[in-house]
Design a protein around this motif. Structure first.
Motif, mmCIF file in Angstrom:
data_model
loop_
_atom_site.group_PDB
_atom_site.id
_atom_site.type_symbol
_atom_site.label_atom_id
_atom_site.label_comp_id
_atom_site.label_asym_id
_atom_site.label_seq_id
_atom_site.Cartn_x
_atom_site.Cartn_y
_atom_site.Cartn_z
ATOM 1 N N PHE A 47 -12.548 -19.125 4.445
ATOM 2 C CA PHE A 47 -13.778 -19.408 5.185
ATOM 3 C C PHE A 47 -13.679 -20.728 5.942
ATOM 4 O O PHE A 47 -14.043 -20.811 7.122
ATOM 5 C CB PHE A 47 -14.967 -19.450 4.233
ATOM 6 N N CYS A 48 -13.197 -21.774 5.277
ATOM 7 C CA CYS A 48 -13.152 -23.095 5.909
ATOM 8 C C CYS A 48 -12.193 -23.125 7.089
ATOM 9 O O CYS A 48 -12.491 -23.719 8.136
ATOM 10 C CB CYS A 48 -12.775 -24.154 4.876
ATOM 11 N N VAL A 49 -11.034 -22.483 6.954
ATOM 12 C CA VAL A 49 -10.096 -22.440 8.077
ATOM 13 C C VAL A 49 -10.705 -21.660 9.239
ATOM 14 O O VAL A 49 -10.626 -22.079 10.403
ATOM 15 C CB VAL A 49 -8.755 -21.815 7.637
ATOM 16 N N GLY A 50 -11.357 -20.523 8.935
ATOM 17 C CA GLY A 50 -12.008 -19.755 9.981
ATOM 18 C C GLY A 50 -13.158 -20.498 10.625
ATOM 19 O O GLY A 50 -13.369 -20.425 11.845
ATOM 20 N N LEU A 51 -13.937 -21.235 9.818
ATOM 21 C CA LEU A 51 -15.047 -22.015 10.362
ATOM 22 C C LEU A 51 -14.539 -23.102 11.311
ATOM 23 O O LEU A 51 -15.125 -23.338 12.372
ATOM 24 C CB LEU A 51 -15.848 -22.646 9.225
ATOM 25 N N LEU A 52 -13.448 -23.755 10.950
ATOM 26 C CA LEU A 52 -12.912 -24.809 11.819
ATOM 27 C C LEU A 52 -12.425 -24.246 13.147
ATOM 28 O O LEU A 52 -12.585 -24.884 14.195
ATOM 29 C CB LEU A 52 -11.785 -25.546 11.098
ATOM 30 N N ARG A 53 -11.846 -23.069 13.123
ATOM 31 C CA ARG A 53 -11.468 -22.436 14.399
ATOM 32 C C ARG A 53 -12.710 -22.186 15.257
ATOM 33 O O ARG A 53 -12.722 -22.481 16.453
ATOM 34 C CB ARG A 53 -10.746 -21.115 14.123
ATOM 35 N N GLU A 54 -13.776 -21.686 14.625
ATOM 36 C CA GLU A 54 -15.019 -21.432 15.352
ATOM 37 C C GLU A 54 -15.615 -22.734 15.875
ATOM 38 O O GLU A 54 -16.121 -22.789 17.008
ATOM 39 C CB GLU A 54 -16.014 -20.734 14.424
ATOM 40 N N VAL A 55 -15.550 -23.793 15.084
ATOM 41 C CA VAL A 55 -16.079 -25.095 15.496
ATOM 42 C C VAL A 55 -15.332 -25.613 16.723
ATOM 43 O O VAL A 55 -15.941 -26.072 17.704
ATOM 44 C CB VAL A 55 -15.984 -26.109 14.339
ATOM 45 N N LEU A 56 -14.011 -25.546 16.690
ATOM 46 C CA LEU A 56 -13.220 -26.053 17.817
ATOM 47 C C LEU A 56 -13.464 -25.251 19.091
ATOM 48 O O LEU A 56 -13.661 -25.816 20.169
ATOM 49 C CB LEU A 56 -11.729 -26.037 17.465
ATOM 50 N N LEU A 57 -13.454 -23.919 18.981
ATOM 51 C CA LEU A 57 -13.641 -23.089 20.166
ATOM 52 C C LEU A 57 -15.054 -23.230 20.729
ATOM 53 O O LEU A 57 -15.235 -23.290 21.954
ATOM 54 C CB LEU A 57 -13.341 -21.627 19.836
ATOM 55 N N ALA A 58 -16.062 -23.290 19.857
ATOM 56 C CA ALA A 58 -17.437 -23.458 20.331
ATOM 57 C C ALA A 58 -17.614 -24.822 20.991
ATOM 58 O O ALA A 58 -18.314 -24.949 22.004
ATOM 59 C CB ALA A 58 -18.418 -23.294 19.172
ATOM 60 N N ALA A 59 -16.984 -25.854 20.440
ATOM 61 C CA ALA A 59 -17.084 -27.195 21.026
ATOM 62 C C ALA A 59 -16.434 -27.238 22.405
ATOM 63 O O ALA A 59 -16.983 -27.813 23.350
ATOM 64 C CB ALA A 59 -16.428 -28.219 20.103
ATOM 65 N N LEU A 60 -15.276 -26.616 22.528
ATOM 66 C CA LEU A 60 -14.597 -26.602 23.828
ATOM 67 C C LEU A 60 -15.406 -25.825 24.865
ATOM 68 O O LEU A 60 -15.492 -26.229 26.033
ATOM 69 C CB LEU A 60 -13.201 -26.001 23.670
ATOM 70 N N ALA A 61 -16.004 -24.717 24.443
ATOM 71 C CA ALA A 61 -16.833 -23.938 25.366
ATOM 72 C C ALA A 61 -18.061 -24.736 25.790
ATOM 73 O O ALA A 61 -18.423 -24.765 26.973
ATOM 74 C CB ALA A 61 -17.253 -22.624 24.716
ATOM 75 N N GLN A 62 -18.709 -25.416 24.844
ATOM 76 C CA GLN A 62 -19.894 -26.204 25.176
ATOM 77 C C GLN A 62 -19.528 -27.375 26.089
ATOM 78 O O GLN A 62 -20.304 -27.762 26.950
ATOM 79 C CB GLN A 62 -20.550 -26.716 23.896
ATOM 80 N N ALA A 63 -18.320 -27.916 25.912
ATOM 81 C CA ALA A 63 -17.879 -29.043 26.735
ATOM 82 C C ALA A 63 -17.459 -28.620 28.134
ATOM 83 O O ALA A 63 -17.131 -29.477 28.957
ATOM 84 C CB ALA A 63 -16.730 -29.767 26.049
ATOM 85 N N GLY A 64 -17.445 -27.315 28.409
ATOM 86 C CA GLY A 64 -17.151 -26.851 29.758
ATOM 87 C C GLY A 64 -15.761 -26.290 29.969
ATOM 88 O O GLY A 64 -15.385 -25.987 31.105
ATOM 89 N N PHE A 65 -14.986 -26.106 28.900
ATOM 90 C CA PHE A 65 -13.624 -25.564 29.025
ATOM 91 C C PHE A 65 -13.679 -24.041 28.867
ATOM 92 O O PHE A 65 -13.578 -23.502 27.772
ATOM 93 C CB PHE A 65 -12.701 -26.192 27.978
ATOM 94 N N THR A 66 -13.839 -23.352 29.981
ATOM 95 C CA THR A 66 -14.056 -21.914 29.945
ATOM 96 C C THR A 66 -12.812 -21.125 29.551
ATOM 97 O O THR A 66 -12.916 -19.973 29.135
ATOM 98 C CB THR A 66 -14.547 -21.417 31.312
ATOM 99 N N ASP A 67 -11.629 -21.731 29.695
ATOM 100 C CA ASP A 67 -10.383 -21.014 29.380
ATOM 101 C C ASP A 67 -9.830 -21.387 28.010
ATOM 102 O O ASP A 67 -8.670 -21.093 27.706
ATOM 103 C CB ASP A 67 -9.328 -21.285 30.455
ATOM 104 N N ALA A 68 -10.650 -22.015 27.160
ATOM 105 C CA ALA A 68 -10.159 -22.504 25.869
ATOM 106 C C ALA A 68 -9.667 -21.372 24.968
ATOM 107 O O ALA A 68 -8.597 -21.469 24.361
ATOM 108 C CB ALA A 68 -11.247 -23.308 25.167
ATOM 109 N N THR A 69 -10.438 -20.301 24.867
ATOM 110 C CA THR A 69 -10.048 -19.192 23.992
ATOM 111 C C THR A 69 -8.748 -18.560 24.463
ATOM 112 O O THR A 69 -7.875 -18.212 23.652
ATOM 113 C CB THR A 69 -11.162 -18.139 23.941
#
Length: 388
Positions: A47-69
């Motif tokens: 769960f924690c490893v999966g949550l951190l992936r979600e945290v990083l990708l959501a943060a990059l998307a919110q910061a404006g990096f549309t190609d992060a995923t």
């Protein structure tokens, strides 16, 4: 002409509508807290490893990096550049992930902190990027978010977090770092005429507030663990033209959606734990193969050098782990840009095979041999340390 906000109206939302949304949110908060309390050790790690992936990708998307995923796996392995910076991004993608991993590596919940430390050891995000002065903005945003969530959590004697969320919303709207930026208007000549074009506003680092938001929920007793809530804080809820009820409704709905996604991560962690338990459950708890597969399944593929850094195995040991996981049908090797990566394979039930709940599969010889060798090494190290 100023755009009309879709929720802007002549009157505020009804108290009944807001109460229903808050009740649904409270139910989701309690459900997640209960789910986390019932996790086994291996489920917590997944769960924690999966949550951190979600945290990083959501943060990059919110910061404006549309190609992060799209670029995430290759960037994590050091095989590609980071997500593309645009006029809407206020700092580099590397600054975002470095700040988040640094912050969450010291999280008070040990499984989450351990997962962040492992990811930090394995990451090759900054392999092609020297440090820049503007990268400090990520650390500044996290420090400011921690201060605001602490202020919002003070003197909270309610059993629910909605009063604290309202205080946090007010603090964010008043803070120059997080308050929404007005759209810019650019004028240029076209065919002898002056044309004005409205441009999107730069992003403010609300991802940092998502990372610290769990403090507000835990302060009211809603949660035991102050985990991050990716995507919970949106610029839409901070718009100045909203009524108080509208603002509260947007805030609780976005938080509810974030909690729902986190609950889905818990369910996913349980399914994966059943897979790894059925295939590798015969190994000791400190065995490397299950640890590597947890990371592969919940976060990203790994190169051999990343496995060496993150899990403390020799290069020869990485080959043994890869062979064992591939033979068990849990991973495969893939070549990306000339580099071999180990990619997770989530093994499914095969017709005619004994289901996992009706019998335990026999350990694969390669896995058993590797685990026995690691146990012998641990025994020798232990005996040598006793003689010193």
């Amino acid at each position: 002409m100023e755009r009309i906000h879709p929720l802007a109206a002549d009157a505020d939302v009804s108290p009944e509508e807001l109460a229903v949304a808050q009740a649904a949110g409270a139910l989701a908060f309690g459900r997640l807290d209960g789910l986390l309390a019932g996790l086994t050790d291996i489920e917590k790690r997944l769960f924690c490893v999966g949550l951190l992936r979600e945290v990083l990708l959501a943060a990059l998307a919110q910061a404006g990096f549309t190609d992060a995923t799209l670029r995430f796996h290759a960037w994590f392995a050091g095989l590609d550049r980071g997500p593309q910076e645009t006029p809407l991004t206020c700092c580099s993608a590397y600054a975002v992930v470095r700040a988040l991993l640094g912050e969450l590596s010291h999280h008070p919940w040990e499984p989450l902190a351990d997962a962040a430390q492992t990811i930090t050891l394995a990451a090759r995000f900054g392999a092609d990027r020297p440090a820049h002065a503007e990268d400090a903005l990520g650390d500044e945003a996290l420090a400011k978010a921690a201060d605001l969530t602490k202020q919002a959590s003070m003197n909270d004697d309610s059993a629910l977090p909605f009063a604290g969320l309202a205080r946090l919303n007010a603090l964010l709207r008043a803070d120059p770092l997080f308050a929404p930026v007005e759209r810019a208007v650019r004028s240029f000549s076209l065919g002898g005429r002056e044309v004005a074009v409205e441009q999107a506003a730069p992003r403010t680092p609300l991802w940092a507030v998502d990372a610290a938001l769990g403090r507000v929920l835990s302060a009211s007793g809603t949660w035991v663990h102050a985990i991050p809530c990716p995507g919970a804080v949106t610029a839409e809820a901070l718009q100045p033209q909203l009524w108080p009820g509208e603002r509260a409704l947007l805030a609780v709905r976005s938080l509810h959606l974030s909690i729902t996604r986190i609950c889905a991560l818990v369910d996913q962690a349980r399914r994966r734990a059943a897979i790894v338990g059925g295939q590798l459950g015969h190994l000791r708890s400190s065995a490397r193969a299950p640890q590597v597969w947890i990371f592969l399944a919940a976060f990203a593929p790994l190169g051999l050098d990343q496995m060496v850094s993150a899990f403390g195995v020799s290069r020869r040991g990485t080959y043994a782990i890869g062979d064992a996981l591939a033979a068990a049908g849990l991973a495969r090797r893939a070549s990306i840009k000339g580099k071999v990566l180990l990619v997770a394979e989530e093994r499914r039930h095969v017709p005619g095979e004994i289901p996992q709940d009706q019998g335990s599969p026999l350990p694969h010889p390669a896995l058993a041999e590797f685990d026995a060798a690691m146990a012998e090494i641990d025994r020798l190290l232990s005996s040598n340390s006793g003689q010193l």
